[in-house]
Each structure stands twice: as C-alpha cells, then as structure tokens.
Design an enzyme around this catalytic site. Sequence first.
Site, PDB file in Angstrom:
ATOM      1  N   ASP A  52       0.889  -1.409   0.021  1.00 32.51           N
ATOM      2  CA  ASP A  52       0.021  -0.009  -0.153  1.00 32.51           C
ATOM      3  C   ASP A  52       0.749   1.387   0.031  1.00 32.51           C
ATOM      4  OD1 ASP A  52       0.874  -0.053   2.570  1.00 32.51           O
ATOM      5  OD2 ASP A  52      -1.185  -0.136   3.557  1.00 32.51           O
ATOM      6  N   SER A  53       2.241   1.161  -0.021  1.00 32.18           N
ATOM      7  CA  SER A  53       3.051   2.239  -0.238  1.00 32.18           C
ATOM      8  C   SER A  53       3.016   2.897  -1.803  1.00 32.18           C
ATOM      9  CB  SER A  53       4.289   1.709  -0.036  1.00 32.18           C
ATOM     10  OG  SER A  53       4.954   0.361  -0.843  1.00 32.18           O
ATOM     11  N   ASP A  91      -1.007  -5.924  -0.237  1.00 31.03           N
ATOM     12  CA  ASP A  91      -1.520  -5.419   0.997  1.00 31.03           C
ATOM     13  C   ASP A  91      -3.070  -5.159   1.240  1.00 31.03           C
ATOM     14  OD1 ASP A  91       0.517  -5.199   2.737  1.00 31.03           O
ATOM     15  OD2 ASP A  91       1.280  -3.325   1.806  1.00 31.03           O
ATOM     16  N   LYS A 121      -1.302  -9.388   2.702  1.00 25.73           N
ATOM     17  CA  LYS A 121      -0.670  -8.908   3.951  1.00 25.73           C
ATOM     18  C   LYS A 121      -1.513  -8.180   4.679  1.00 25.73           C
ATOM     19  CE  LYS A 121       3.010  -6.271   3.851  1.00 25.73           C
ATOM     20  NZ  LYS A 121       2.661  -4.765   4.611  1.00 25.73           N
ATOM     21  N   GLU A 123      -1.677  -5.494   8.647  1.00 23.98           N
ATOM     22  CA  GLU A 123      -0.843  -4.802   9.752  1.00 23.98           C
ATOM     23  C   GLU A 123      -1.694  -5.171  10.956  1.00 23.98           C
ATOM     24  OE1 GLU A 123      -0.052  -0.783   8.886  1.00 23.98           O
ATOM     25  OE2 GLU A 123       0.921  -1.281   6.893  1.00 23.98           O
ATOM     26  N   GLU A 190       8.909  -4.280  10.788  1.00 22.09           N
ATOM     27  CA  GLU A 190       9.306  -3.074  10.172  1.00 22.09           C
ATOM     28  C   GLU A 190       9.884  -2.235  11.055  1.00 22.09           C
ATOM     29  OE1 GLU A 190       6.751  -1.012   7.251  1.00 22.09           O
ATOM     30  OE2 GLU A 190       7.832   0.747   7.299  1.00 22.09           O
TER      31      GLU A 190
END
Length: 272
Positions: A52-53, A91, A121, A123, A190
């Site tokens: 999602d970057s 993501d 993925k 978070e 991270e």
Amino acid sequence: MSVHKSDIKRVTTHQLQNMKERGEKISMLTAYDYSMASILDAAGIDVLLVGDSASNVMAGHETTLPITLDQMIYHAASVIRGVDRAFVVVDLPFGSYQGNSSEALRSAIRIMKESGAHGIKLEGGQEIKESVTRILSAGVPVMGHLGLTPQSIYKFGTYSVRAKEEAEAQKLIDDAKLLEDLGCFAIVLEKIPSNLAKQVADTLNIPVIGIGAGPHVDGQVLVVHDMLGINKEFKPRFLRRYADLHGIMTEAVTNYIADVKSQDFPNEKEAY
Ligand code: KIV
C-alpha cells in the site's frame, strides 16, 4: 532455447518455508505495475509485494491511508501479468479489514479473485486476530506485518523505530507468535531493533522478513523506488540505494528535451 512459462517453477509458501529451514535468505521488493514487475521477476526476486506504499510512491499521498481496495486490485492485477516466478503478496489497504472479519474476508477474496495474487498482507496482531483467522479459513495465505505499521501512523505520530521499550517489544513478540499460531506463512517486521528482530526470527518457525530490522532475519524487503534511487528525498538509515535512477532519468529526459528543441531528434533513420 526459449523458456516456456510452464518450465518456470513458481515460488510457493512451501518453498519460502524451506528457504528459512536451510538458511537461504528470502529476497522481496515492492512492485506496483507490469513493467517493473517483469524486470524484478526476470531478475529472480523471490517475493513481490504490491504494497500500500503505492499510495506514497505511485499516487503521491503523504501516507498509505488513502489508497482504496479497487486501486490495490488494479496495481496487483498489473503486477501479476508481469510475473512468471515470484510469489505475489498484496496489502489489504487501510479500512478494508480492521474491526470486521466478514469485510476482511470479502476484501481478501476480491484481491485473490480479481487480481490473481497469491496471498495477502495485513498490519497488526491481537487486534486483527479474527480477520486473520477468517481469511486463513478461506485458504488464502496471509503474511503478517508488525513493528512500524504505517496504516497506524496517526496513532504512533512518527515514523521512528518501534518497540524500543520493554512493553512494546513484549507485545510484538506475543503478536508474532500469535500470527504464527493462527497459520500465517510469514511476517514482515518493520523498523525495530536488530536484536528484537533476531529474537523473533529465532523463535518463529515461519519466515520473518525485515525492513529496517537488521540482518538476523530470514529475508529483506525494500520499496523498489527507494532502492533504485527514484525517490531522492527518502533517506532512512536502513535504506541501501542500488542505483541512482533519479539522476539517470533526469539526464535522459534533459537530453531528449534538448534533442527535440534542436531538431536533432528524430533524424532521417528514425523517420519513415
Ligand atoms: O507497503 C509496503 O511497501 C510495505 C513494506 C514497507 C513492507 O508494507
């Protein structure tokens, strides 16, 4: 001899697990489009992350929060079309899985069905336990993400190193164990201290991939625009730049502009 697509062995979660067991480090980079994904895949990358970057590096947003599920699916489908070998993880974007496990499952299924990705993925740890369980129960491989989790940036307030204090480090260890027990196939850590990342990688049986988490993990991931030096401003200590594409591209475009203005381009050989 040309290589047929069917001759290329695709990377699987099983192979990633074997790589951890035999001590072979896993290489992972982000990708958001077909052309870049084709280059990274042909170079032999093990895992591609449609991160999602994309919200930052592709769309120019300050955070990862604005990107939508539809936009992630668009990027993921483009990447998948460029890949023959790498395992492609996507993501789940902010707002598509937190707090509601049915919605989380729907989001994961949309990504898998509409993009052809191989896993997702998300978070967090304990807070998203139900979502992780539901998604795994549908047979979708799940990668966890702990430490600095950019979707929670407004809770943290900064992008500084996480889990330096005992309580946060212990929660991270507990969350990592929980994600493994739930059935995640790997975890990204991270921006956490190297010794904590080592402790997690040594404790877990599944692969632990680091970004700013030091060398003692099972693999490394970077944002491709950062490591290729397309992005000049982002200079965290953990980033190694492998190229200066910003410089190379600027020079190429400057030369092109000059050639157009001077009428050097196109010449006779470049015309019909
Ligand atoms: O979105 C992303 O690029 C990521 C990596 C930083 C791991 O999540």
